[in-house]
Design a protein around this motif. Sequence first.
Motif: not given
Lengths: 148, 102
Positions: A63, A68, A71-72, A79, A82-83, A86, B27, B39-45, B47-48, B50-51, B101-102
């Motif tokens: 992550r 990123q 995605f860029l 995506w 991401e699938r 899940h 989800r 997601p292309a504009t966020v480097v990381t956060s 809070r994960i 998925m976990y 809905l990914p």
Amino acid sequence: MTLALRVLERVHGHLGWLAVAALAHPAILLRDPRRRARLSVSLATALVVVTGGLGATIYPDYRARVKQRIFLEAPALGWMFERKEHLAVGVLAFALVGCAAHLGVTLCTEPEARLSLGRLSHRAFVVSLLMAVVVASIGVAVASFKSF
Amino acid sequence: MRRQPAPLLAALLGALLVVPAAYALLRGYDALFSSEANPATVVTSLRIAMYWRLAVGAYVGGMAAPLVYLAARRDLFRTLRGLELGVLLVGALLLAQGTLLP
């Protein structure tokens, strides 16, 4: 650090395909709900758990470093990953369900309940296998596009 | 009172099945109703997600386990048949969420 992550990613990918092969065994073998295959079921589930654990270990770094950029450059592939996440949850959960149902058959004395657990176990491994094939395929596509 | 192992097994199976079901619902809800950053504009956060979804799923599974146990004590065979159907339903739910809905 990057080299270690790259190695772990490769190991994760290879174990993933091995897990697909291992899951195929109980998925085929347990068509007959009376059939017992404790070793096959245990080893396949253990491989799935180890693969999933390895994936969860490298996921925070994925992550932070890779997500990123994917995605860029290729949002569709991002995506797809991401699938993969899940469906990987499903692979793990259904393998555990199948394993618990199969190993737990001995706890039941009623023949109908034993047959029901056998069917449940087979279904769970089939669902896990189908999802694992998709997960492993997407994993190869993403890993061949961008890595750590 | 001695605990019967078969209903306990059914409770374990029910709890394990609820985890991916709750995961898919959480989800799906996020994808449909909450506004997420690109997601292309966020480097990381920190809070994960998925976990977090897995942890909530485990919590919900833990809550479902006693209910499945009670149902299995009342009628083991019907509960197991329900779990058999549950495997297919949860599989379809997660597959639908995962692909659409990914």
